[in-house]
Scaffold this motif. Structure first.
Motif, PDB file in Angstrom:
ATOM      1  N   ARG A  24       0.984 -12.228   0.424  1.00 31.60           N
ATOM      2  CA  ARG A  24       1.821 -13.051   0.936  1.00 31.60           C
ATOM      3  C   ARG A  24       3.024 -12.687   1.364  1.00 31.60           C
ATOM      4  NH1 ARG A  24      -1.490 -16.077  -2.738  1.00 31.60           N
ATOM      5  NH2 ARG A  24      -0.355 -15.546  -4.446  1.00 31.60           N
ATOM      6  N   SER A  25       3.451 -11.528   1.050  1.00 33.56           N
ATOM      7  CA  SER A  25       4.995 -11.362   1.626  1.00 33.56           C
ATOM      8  C   SER A  25       5.010 -10.198   2.843  1.00 33.56           C
ATOM      9  CB  SER A  25       5.489 -10.446   0.323  1.00 33.56           C
ATOM     10  OG  SER A  25       4.896  -9.214   0.149  1.00 33.56           O
ATOM     11  N   VAL A  26       3.754 -10.060   3.298  1.00 30.74           N
ATOM     12  CA  VAL A  26       3.578  -9.088   4.600  1.00 30.74           C
ATOM     13  C   VAL A  26       2.860  -9.781   5.353  1.00 30.74           C
ATOM     14  CG1 VAL A  26       4.297  -7.163   3.012  1.00 30.74           C
ATOM     15  CG2 VAL A  26       1.642  -7.879   3.422  1.00 30.74           C
ATOM     16  N   SER A  27       2.382  -9.230   6.593  1.00 24.70           N
ATOM     17  CA  SER A  27       1.715  -9.700   7.647  1.00 24.70           C
ATOM     18  C   SER A  27       0.945  -8.593   8.387  1.00 24.70           C
ATOM     19  CB  SER A  27       2.554 -10.483   8.632  1.00 24.70           C
ATOM     20  OG  SER A  27       3.557  -9.760   9.169  1.00 24.70           O
ATOM     21  N   GLY A  28       0.094  -8.934   9.627  1.00 24.20           N
ATOM     22  CA  GLY A  28      -0.511  -7.966  10.091  1.00 24.20           C
ATOM     23  C   GLY A  28      -1.448  -7.014   9.307  1.00 24.20           C
ATOM     24  N   ASP A  29      -1.191  -5.604   9.608  1.00 27.06           N
ATOM     25  CA  ASP A  29      -2.270  -5.011   9.134  1.00 27.06           C
ATOM     26  C   ASP A  29      -2.110  -4.683   7.530  1.00 27.06           C
ATOM     27  OD1 ASP A  29      -3.897  -3.875  11.482  1.00 27.06           O
ATOM     28  OD2 ASP A  29      -2.105  -2.566  11.734  1.00 27.06           O
ATOM     29  N   ALA A  30      -0.890  -4.855   7.013  1.00 28.06           N
ATOM     30  CA  ALA A  30      -0.612  -4.689   5.712  1.00 28.06           C
ATOM     31  C   ALA A  30      -1.268  -5.632   4.813  1.00 28.06           C
ATOM     32  CB  ALA A  30       0.895  -4.562   5.349  1.00 28.06           C
ATOM     33  N   ARG A  31      -1.177  -6.901   5.454  1.00 29.28           N
ATOM     34  CA  ARG A  31      -1.837  -8.105   4.796  1.00 29.28           C
ATOM     35  C   ARG A  31      -2.936  -8.167   4.644  1.00 29.28           C
ATOM     36  NH1 ARG A  31       0.447 -14.339   5.462  1.00 29.28           N
ATOM     37  NH2 ARG A  31      -0.977 -15.279   3.835  1.00 29.28           N
ATOM     38  N   ASP A  63      -3.276  11.781  -2.126  1.00 27.22           N
ATOM     39  CA  ASP A  63      -3.709  10.642  -0.933  1.00 27.22           C
ATOM     40  C   ASP A  63      -2.875   9.177  -1.574  1.00 27.22           C
ATOM     41  OD1 ASP A  63      -4.709   9.358   0.964  1.00 27.22           O
ATOM     42  OD2 ASP A  63      -6.771   9.346   0.191  1.00 27.22           O
ATOM     43  N   LEU A  64      -2.864   8.066  -0.653  1.00 22.69           N
ATOM     44  CA  LEU A  64      -2.327   7.154  -0.952  1.00 22.69           C
ATOM     45  C   LEU A  64      -3.358   5.945  -0.951  1.00 22.69           C
ATOM     46  CD1 LEU A  64       1.290   7.123   0.621  1.00 22.69           C
ATOM     47  CD2 LEU A  64       0.861   6.842  -1.690  1.00 22.69           C
ATOM     48  N   ALA A  65      -3.173   5.058  -1.670  1.00 22.36           N
ATOM     49  CA  ALA A  65      -4.278   3.966  -1.647  1.00 22.36           C
ATOM     50  C   ALA A  65      -3.642   3.050  -0.495  1.00 22.36           C
ATOM     51  CB  ALA A  65      -4.389   3.174  -3.011  1.00 22.36           C
ATOM     52  N   PRO A  66      -4.497   2.392  -0.144  1.00 25.24           N
ATOM     53  CA  PRO A  66      -4.111   1.371   1.041  1.00 25.24           C
ATOM     54  C   PRO A  66      -3.089   0.262   0.649  1.00 25.24           C
ATOM     55  CG  PRO A  66      -6.498   1.886   1.211  1.00 25.24           C
ATOM     56  CD  PRO A  66      -5.931   2.532  -0.009  1.00 25.24           C
ATOM     57  N   ALA A  67      -3.448  -0.194  -0.626  1.00 23.33           N
ATOM     58  CA  ALA A  67      -2.690  -1.360  -1.325  1.00 23.33           C
ATOM     59  C   ALA A  67      -1.127  -0.705  -1.414  1.00 23.33           C
ATOM     60  CB  ALA A  67      -3.146  -1.712  -2.586  1.00 23.33           C
ATOM     61  N   ASP A  68      -1.099   0.464  -1.869  1.00 24.39           N
ATOM     62  CA  ASP A  68       0.283   1.290  -1.890  1.00 24.39           C
ATOM     63  C   ASP A  68       0.882   1.298  -0.733  1.00 24.39           C
ATOM     64  OD1 ASP A  68       0.415   1.335  -4.758  1.00 24.39           O
ATOM     65  OD2 ASP A  68      -0.846   3.265  -4.897  1.00 24.39           O
ATOM     66  N   THR A  69       0.338   1.823   0.323  1.00 15.21           N
ATOM     67  CA  THR A  69       1.017   1.995   1.637  1.00 15.21           C
ATOM     68  C   THR A  69       1.235   0.798   2.192  1.00 15.21           C
ATOM     69  OG1 THR A  69      -0.647   3.885   1.882  1.00 15.21           O
ATOM     70  CG2 THR A  69       0.650   3.360   3.710  1.00 15.21           C
ATOM     71  N   ALA A  70       0.799  -0.356   2.005  1.00 16.87           N
ATOM     72  CA  ALA A  70       0.899  -1.305   2.686  1.00 16.87           C
ATOM     73  C   ALA A  70       2.268  -2.140   2.021  1.00 16.87           C
ATOM     74  CB  ALA A  70      -0.176  -2.513   2.289  1.00 16.87           C
ATOM     75  N   GLY A  71       2.518  -1.921   0.707  1.00 14.02           N
ATOM     76  CA  GLY A  71       3.889  -2.503   0.338  1.00 14.02           C
ATOM     77  C   GLY A  71       4.969  -1.603   0.427  1.00 14.02           C
ATOM     78  N   LEU A  72       4.903  -0.375   1.061  1.00 11.86           N
ATOM     79  CA  LEU A  72       6.106   0.370   1.234  1.00 11.86           C
ATOM     80  C   LEU A  72       7.256  -0.076   1.909  1.00 11.86           C
ATOM     81  CD1 LEU A  72       4.231   3.973   1.764  1.00 11.86           C
ATOM     82  CD2 LEU A  72       5.040   3.071  -0.372  1.00 11.86           C
ATOM     83  N   ASP A  73       8.493   0.096   1.742  1.00 15.22           N
ATOM     84  CA  ASP A  73       9.619  -0.287   2.223  1.00 15.22           C
ATOM     85  C   ASP A  73      10.237   0.692   3.199  1.00 15.22           C
ATOM     86  OD1 ASP A  73      12.040  -1.113   2.985  1.00 15.22           O
ATOM     87  OD2 ASP A  73      12.860  -1.593   1.021  1.00 15.22           O
TER      88      ASP A  73
END
Length: 529
Positions: free
Chosen positions: A59-66, A157-167
């Motif tokens: 809920r804190s992000v949008s697009g592909d990350a969300r 490797d990086l899990a998608p959930a980790d990559t999606a939350g990067l600053d």
């Protein structure tokens, strides 16, 4: 010492290295729990807590990350995983963490055996497994540590959930030993504007406290740890019109798969939609969505583009993206099986209902509609689809070129349809016989490969001869360095994730058509190929 990998997000930076912790240690299978029912009862709440945390992040992000975080959250709360793990506790007297580990392992084995899209999901299941196990153990979940200063992340490797939350303000660059140019890590790195290199074997063994990462060249070198970020790819300004310095037009469109994607694309200045992925309506459904349900879902995505051109892709599922309500049977090689338009050959009513919903949704949203079919191999398949689409009231019909046979016979296919769009991700996979999710062959899936560019040129030439548009909607379209080459080859539109639009638009403004054509020869002589 310099290592080479596959550059998947441009920019050159240096900074201190932070190594992402390896996967969670495998939990023990002993001692046996005293109360099996109570032990099994721990699994559901742990899974729900993980799902809730991922949903909060979504809920804190949008697009592909969300989208990625929402998908991972759904996996965490999957009742099949919880039920399987709970059953292992009761039948084999396993501790809950071990039961989750083994149950997830069974799912991962099945996914890897399926290949293609499903094989990629195995990494997502591993991430969910580790998070649930950590919750059961009362431990911190594995993944990216909290960063307090700008750093370069290095990982197996990086899990998608980790990559999606990067600053992006704290993560200077990403480097992974595994992964490929179309992995979730690569796609999300580009979406976040973070320079990234994947499939870089040995990067975790480099000496020194820091790394220099060149996401354009695909190289990684050790450094003293000093921060140097000025060369990061700038967020370019763009006026929302795709054209070269000499005024030659190249439409810059968006790839979307959700209402959030569409809103982000409009905000980024997209001239329209070049690829609307409709699978979101189907892949999690236990029954085929009704026409009214599809109509409402599609209209919500299309509404922000009222008055603008949109290209809707019909259902791209089957085999490696199975539908729960449409059993397809086992296949020895899903990537070469019944997928895309092939699903509809024996079930034309499925396609007809979707086409009807698309036409109605386009009318509701007030867009200029085009529809294209995925995974078309021959001119006769193109003709079959075109006839059904036109009968449904589709004003402009096209197909995707993502099978080498279709590229080689583009002239015949263009005789049956109004336009074509090159899906370079799958086209590269089939041209090089290289799984696009496998890091060991990632360099073959690089869109700069001369063999792939030759096929793009062949299709574009056929389009020019027929007087019909030829677009690119694969990840190649999002590369500012490749956009002029594709334009020089004769491509008339480029469709990409919203965040890439400004960079590609700015890059095209720096060169005229003659300059684009002159870059073709340079691209074909790249020494690494």
């Amino acid at each position: 010492m310099q290592l080479s990998g596959v550059g998947v997000s441009p920019g050159r930076v240096a900074g201190p290295r932070v190594v992402v912790a390896a996967d969670l240690q495998e939990p023990a299978s002993t001692p046996a729990p005293d109360d099996l029912s109570a032990e099994a009862g721990k699994i559901g709440p742990a899974a729900e807590s993980v799902a809730a945390a991922l949903s909060d992040r979504a809920r804190s992000v949008s697009g592909d990350a969300r989208s990625v975080l929402e998908t991972t959250a759904a996996m965490a709360s999957d009742p099949a995983l919880v039920a399987s793990a709970s059953d292992l506790v009761r039948t084999r007297s396993l501790p809950a963490p071990r039961a989750v580990w083994e149950a997830a392992g069974e799912f991962m084995t099945a996914l890897r055996a399926a290949g293609g899209y499903l094989a990629e999901r195995a990494a997502d299941v591993a991430d969910v497994r580790d998070r649930i196990v950590a919750a059961l153990l009362g431990a911190a979940p594995p993944g990216v540590p909290d960063l307090t200063s700008p750093s370069v992340l290095a990982a197996r490797d990086l899990a998608p959930a980790d990559t999606a939350g990067l600053d992006p303000d704290l993560v200077l660059a990403l480097v992974t030993e595994e992964g490929g140019p179309t992995s979730h890590t690569a796609i999300l790195a580009r979406a976040l504007g973070i320079p990234a290199v994947v499939a870089c074997a040995g990067v975790l063994d480099l000496p020194g406290p820091g790394l220099v990462v060149d996401g354009s060249a695909g190289t990684v070198s050790p450094s003293g740890g000093e921060v140097s970020a000025p060369a990061r790819a700038a967020r370019a300004s763009w006026d929302g019109v795709g054209r070269l310095a000499d005024g030659h037009r190249v439409k810059l469109l968006a790839n979307v798969g959700s209402p959030a994607d569409a809103r982000a694309a409009v905000a980024a200045g997209a001239e329209g939609i070049g690829l609307f992925r409709t699978e979101f309506c189907y892949l999690s459904a236990n029954a085929e969505p009704g026409e009214a349900e599809q109509r409402a879902a599609y209209a919500e995505v299309l509404a922000p583009f009222a008055g603008k051109p949109v290209v809707v892709r019909t259902l791209d599922a089957g085999s490696d993206k199975p539908l729960a309500f449409l059993p397809m049977g086992a296949e020895p090689n899903p990537a070469l099986g019944v997928r895309g338009l092939r699903v509809a050959f024996d079930r034309p009513e499925l396609l007809d209902r979707q086409l009807s919903a698309i036409v109605a949704a386009a009318s509701d949203a007030g867009v200029e509609l085009s529809v294209m079919a995925p995974m078309v191999a021959t001119a006769s398949e193109a003709a079959w689809f075109a006839a059904r689409a036109r009968a449904a009231g589709i004003p402009r019909v096209g197909v995707m070129i993502e099978i080498p046979a279709a590229a080689l016979c583009a002239e015949s296919i263009l005789a049956e349809v109004d336009f074509v769009s090159l899906g370079t991700n799958d086209l590269a996979q089939y041209v090089f016989a290289a799984d696009r999710q496998l890091g060991a062959v990632a360099s073959l899936n690089d869109p700069h490969q001369p063999a792939l560019l030759r096929l793009v040129g062949m299709v574009a030439a056929a389009g020019a001869e027929a007087g019909k548009p030829v677009g690119v909607c694969g990840e190649a379209a999002a590369d500012p360095a490749l956009a002029p080459v594709l334009t020089g080859l004769g491509v008339t539109s480029l469709s990409m994730n919203a965040v890439a639009l400004a960079g590609v638009g700015a890059a095209l403004r720096q060169v005229d058509l003659a300059g684009c054509r002159s870059q073709i020869a340079t691209a074909a002589r790249l020494s690494r190929f």
